[in-house]
Design a protein around this motif. Structure first.
Motif, PDB file in Angstrom:
ATOM      1  N   LYS A  83       0.809  -1.215   0.000  1.00 56.53           N
ATOM      2  CA  LYS A  83       0.000   0.000   0.000  1.00 56.53           C
ATOM      3  C   LYS A  83       0.846   1.271   0.000  1.00 56.53           C
ATOM      4  CE  LYS A  83      -3.821  -2.237  -0.137  1.00 56.53           C
ATOM      5  NZ  LYS A  83      -3.343  -3.379  -0.928  1.00 56.53           N
ATOM      6  N   LEU A  84       1.835   1.304  -0.892  1.00 56.80           N
ATOM      7  CA  LEU A  84       2.572   2.539  -1.136  1.00 56.80           C
ATOM      8  C   LEU A  84       1.676   3.403  -2.012  1.00 56.80           C
ATOM      9  CD1 LEU A  84       5.037   4.404  -1.158  1.00 56.80           C
ATOM     10  CD2 LEU A  84       5.993   3.001  -2.982  1.00 56.80           C
ATOM     11  N   ALA A  85       1.212   4.511  -1.464  1.00 58.07           N
ATOM     12  CA  ALA A  85       0.255   5.361  -2.168  1.00 58.07           C
ATOM     13  C   ALA A  85       0.672   6.825  -2.039  1.00 58.07           C
ATOM     14  CB  ALA A  85      -1.150   5.170  -1.584  1.00 58.07           C
ATOM     15  N   VAL A  86       0.607   7.541  -3.150  1.00 57.38           N
ATOM     16  CA  VAL A  86       0.912   8.970  -3.171  1.00 57.38           C
ATOM     17  C   VAL A  86      -0.192   9.663  -3.964  1.00 57.38           C
ATOM     18  CG1 VAL A  86       2.566  10.739  -3.890  1.00 57.38           C
ATOM     19  CG2 VAL A  86       3.401   8.545  -3.026  1.00 57.38           C
ATOM     20  N   LEU A  87      -0.728  10.746  -3.412  1.00 56.43           N
ATOM     21  CA  LEU A  87      -1.759  11.492  -4.127  1.00 56.43           C
ATOM     22  C   LEU A  87      -1.274  11.858  -5.533  1.00 56.43           C
ATOM     23  CD1 LEU A  87      -3.190  14.019  -1.517  1.00 56.43           C
ATOM     24  CD2 LEU A  87      -4.367  12.064  -2.555  1.00 56.43           C
ATOM     25  N   PRO A  88      -2.140  11.768  -6.524  1.00 60.71           N
ATOM     26  CA  PRO A  88      -1.722  12.093  -7.892  1.00 60.71           C
ATOM     27  C   PRO A  88      -1.018  13.452  -8.013  1.00 60.71           C
ATOM     28  CG  PRO A  88      -3.857  11.038  -7.934  1.00 60.71           C
ATOM     29  CD  PRO A  88      -3.514  11.254  -6.478  1.00 60.71           C
ATOM     30  N   GLY A  89      -1.505  14.461  -7.331  1.00 60.10           N
ATOM     31  CA  GLY A  89      -0.897  15.789  -7.408  1.00 60.10           C
ATOM     32  C   GLY A  89       0.455  15.891  -6.724  1.00 60.10           C
ATOM     33  N   ALA A  90       0.795  14.903  -5.909  1.00 61.65           N
ATOM     34  CA  ALA A  90       2.073  14.904  -5.189  1.00 61.65           C
ATOM     35  C   ALA A  90       3.082  13.937  -5.812  1.00 61.65           C
ATOM     36  CB  ALA A  90       1.838  14.537  -3.721  1.00 61.65           C
ATOM     37  N   GLN A  91       2.667  13.224  -6.857  1.00 55.15           N
ATOM     38  CA  GLN A  91       3.566  12.263  -7.487  1.00 55.15           C
ATOM     39  C   GLN A  91       4.669  12.965  -8.258  1.00 55.15           C
ATOM     40  OE1 GLN A  91       1.049   9.535  -9.677  1.00 55.15           O
ATOM     41  NE2 GLN A  91       0.086   8.809  -7.803  1.00 55.15           N
ATOM     42  N   ARG A  92       5.808  12.270  -8.374  1.00 59.39           N
ATOM     43  CA  ARG A  92       7.002  12.770  -9.061  1.00 59.39           C
ATOM     44  C   ARG A  92       7.616  13.971  -8.349  1.00 59.39           C
ATOM     45  NH1 ARG A  92       4.590   9.743 -12.177  1.00 59.39           N
ATOM     46  NH2 ARG A  92       4.336   9.339 -14.329  1.00 59.39           N
ATOM     47  N   LYS A  93       7.388  14.032  -7.030  1.00 63.91           N
ATOM     48  CA  LYS A  93       7.953  15.121  -6.227  1.00 63.91           C
ATOM     49  C   LYS A  93       8.770  14.579  -5.059  1.00 63.91           C
ATOM     50  CE  LYS A  93       4.319  18.273  -7.596  1.00 63.91           C
ATOM     51  NZ  LYS A  93       3.190  19.086  -7.201  1.00 63.91           N
ATOM     52  N   GLY A  94       9.089  13.276  -5.084  1.00 62.41           N
ATOM     53  CA  GLY A  94       9.933  12.695  -4.050  1.00 62.41           C
ATOM     54  C   GLY A  94       9.215  12.092  -2.865  1.00 62.41           C
ATOM     55  N   VAL A  95       7.883  12.132  -2.861  1.00 62.18           N
ATOM     56  CA  VAL A  95       7.131  11.595  -1.722  1.00 62.18           C
ATOM     57  C   VAL A  95       7.327  10.080  -1.612  1.00 62.18           C
ATOM     58  CG1 VAL A  95       4.845  11.339  -0.666  1.00 62.18           C
ATOM     59  CG2 VAL A  95       5.439  13.464  -1.859  1.00 62.18           C
ATOM     60  N   GLY A  96       7.169   9.375  -2.731  1.00 62.24           N
ATOM     61  CA  GLY A  96       7.344   7.919  -2.727  1.00 62.24           C
ATOM     62  C   GLY A  96       8.747   7.523  -2.295  1.00 62.24           C
ATOM     63  N   ARG A  97       9.738   8.230  -2.799  1.00 61.30           N
ATOM     64  CA  ARG A  97      11.133   7.945  -2.418  1.00 61.30           C
ATOM     65  C   ARG A  97      11.356   8.159  -0.921  1.00 61.30           C
ATOM     66  NH1 ARG A  97      15.140   7.437  -6.385  1.00 61.30           N
ATOM     67  NH2 ARG A  97      14.453   7.995  -8.464  1.00 61.30           N
ATOM     68  N   ARG A  98      10.768   9.224  -0.375  1.00 64.92           N
ATOM     69  CA  ARG A  98      10.927   9.497   1.059  1.00 64.92           C
ATOM     70  C   ARG A  98      10.266   8.401   1.891  1.00 64.92           C
ATOM     71  NH1 ARG A  98      10.875  15.021   2.720  1.00 64.92           N
ATOM     72  NH2 ARG A  98      10.894  14.135   4.825  1.00 64.92           N
ATOM     73  N   LEU A  99       9.098   7.945   1.465  1.00 63.32           N
ATOM     74  CA  LEU A  99       8.426   6.858   2.188  1.00 63.32           C
ATOM     75  C   LEU A  99       9.234   5.574   2.083  1.00 63.32           C
ATOM     76  CD1 LEU A  99       4.795   7.729   1.126  1.00 63.32           C
ATOM     77  CD2 LEU A  99       5.661   7.724   3.493  1.00 63.32           C
ATOM     78  N   LEU A 100       9.755   5.301   0.912  1.00 60.58           N
ATOM     79  CA  LEU A 100      10.581   4.111   0.720  1.00 60.58           C
ATOM     80  C   LEU A 100      11.851   4.176   1.563  1.00 60.58           C
ATOM     81  CD1 LEU A 100      10.226   1.530  -0.860  1.00 60.58           C
ATOM     82  CD2 LEU A 100      11.572   2.540  -2.681  1.00 60.58           C
ATOM     83  N   ALA A 101      12.415   5.359   1.721  1.00 63.59           N
ATOM     84  CA  ALA A 101      13.597   5.526   2.579  1.00 63.59           C
ATOM     85  C   ALA A 101      13.263   5.168   4.028  1.00 63.59           C
ATOM     86  CB  ALA A 101      14.124   6.956   2.487  1.00 63.59           C
ATOM     87  N   MET A 102      12.051   5.490   4.463  1.00 65.25           N
ATOM     88  CA  MET A 102      11.628   5.099   5.823  1.00 65.25           C
ATOM     89  C   MET A 102      11.541   3.583   5.933  1.00 65.25           C
ATOM     90  SD  MET A 102      11.502   7.782   7.640  1.00 65.25           S
ATOM     91  CE  MET A 102      10.768   7.093   9.101  1.00 65.25           C
ATOM     92  N   ALA A 103      11.059   2.943   4.874  1.00 65.02           N
ATOM     93  CA  ALA A 103      10.987   1.478   4.872  1.00 65.02           C
ATOM     94  C   ALA A 103      12.393   0.877   4.933  1.00 65.02           C
ATOM     95  CB  ALA A 103      10.247   0.992   3.629  1.00 65.02           C
ATOM     96  N   GLU A 104      13.332   1.462   4.203  1.00 61.70           N
ATOM     97  CA  GLU A 104      14.710   0.968   4.238  1.00 61.70           C
ATOM     98  C   GLU A 104      15.300   1.107   5.634  1.00 61.70           C
ATOM     99  OE1 GLU A 104      17.263   2.454   1.145  1.00 61.70           O
ATOM    100  OE2 GLU A 104      15.768   2.027  -0.408  1.00 61.70           O
ATOM    101  N   THR A 105      15.051   2.236   6.284  1.00 63.41           N
ATOM    102  CA  THR A 105      15.522   2.433   7.658  1.00 63.41           C
ATOM    103  C   THR A 105      14.899   1.399   8.589  1.00 63.41           C
ATOM    104  OG1 THR A 105      15.880   4.788   7.287  1.00 63.41           O
ATOM    105  CG2 THR A 105      15.620   4.078   9.574  1.00 63.41           C
ATOM    106  N   ALA A 106      13.604   1.173   8.429  1.00 64.92           N
ATOM    107  CA  ALA A 106      12.920   0.175   9.262  1.00 64.92           C
ATOM    108  C   ALA A 106      13.513  -1.209   9.035  1.00 64.92           C
ATOM    109  CB  ALA A 106      11.420   0.179   8.964  1.00 64.92           C
TER     110      ALA A 106
END
Length: 159
Positions: A83-106
């Motif tokens: 359930k990696l989800a980013v609002l359409p208007g926020a896509q391609r702005k680094g939100v997904g990458r930032r969330l994925l970085a949290m997953a990597e840290t976890a």
């Protein structure tokens, strides 16, 4: 995006209906494109709250607006990303990458060295995005009752 803040979902979070809206809005482009339909369609605010109790969940906040989310579940040798989800208007702005970085840290905190996710076979743009983020296709699978591939598995080795 102004100052994006990533927060862990915990008992203080209470905007479950808004989080469900984010997921359904983010996944709406899949409707009518994938078969079987996304499991996101069966989520409820209560089931999301339960999911956050049983998994690691993070949200990306843009001021007071939920811009994205990710849920992670520890498996024996990997951290499963769901359930990696980013609002359409926020896509391609680094939100997904930032969330994925949290997953990597976890994953690192749990002593896991691999991230795993599944994406639908029809969503080739997702395959491309995840490949760009370092994921490699490792398997194909099918949902129960289907005689064709419905999903692919992708993995990313992390330091």
């Amino acid at each position: 995006m102004s100052d994006l803040v990533i927060q862990r979902l915990d008992d203080s979070f209470h905007r479950w209906s808004k989080l469900l809206d984010l997921i359904l809005t983010s996944f709406a482009y899949m409707n009518g494109r994938i078969d079987p339909p996304s499991s996101a369609l069966s989520l409820t605010p209560q089931s999301l709250k339960e999911k956050a109790r049983n998994e690691l969940g993070f949200i990306a906040m843009d001021d007071d607006k939920i811009a994205g989310c990710i849920f992670c579940r520890a498996e024996p040798d990997t951290l499963y990303i769901g359930k990696l989800a980013v609002l359409p208007g926020a896509q391609r702005k680094g939100v997904g990458r930032r969330l994925l970085a949290m997953a990597e840290t976890a994953a690192n905190n749990l002593g896991l060295t691999t991230l795993r996710l599944e994406t639908r076979i029809e969503l080739t743009e997702n395959h491309t995005t995840f490949a760009g983020w370092g994921f490699v296709k490792t398997a194909e699978s099918r949902h129960p009752g289907f005689d064709r591939t419905t999903s692919i598995e992708m993995r990313k080795t992390i330091a």
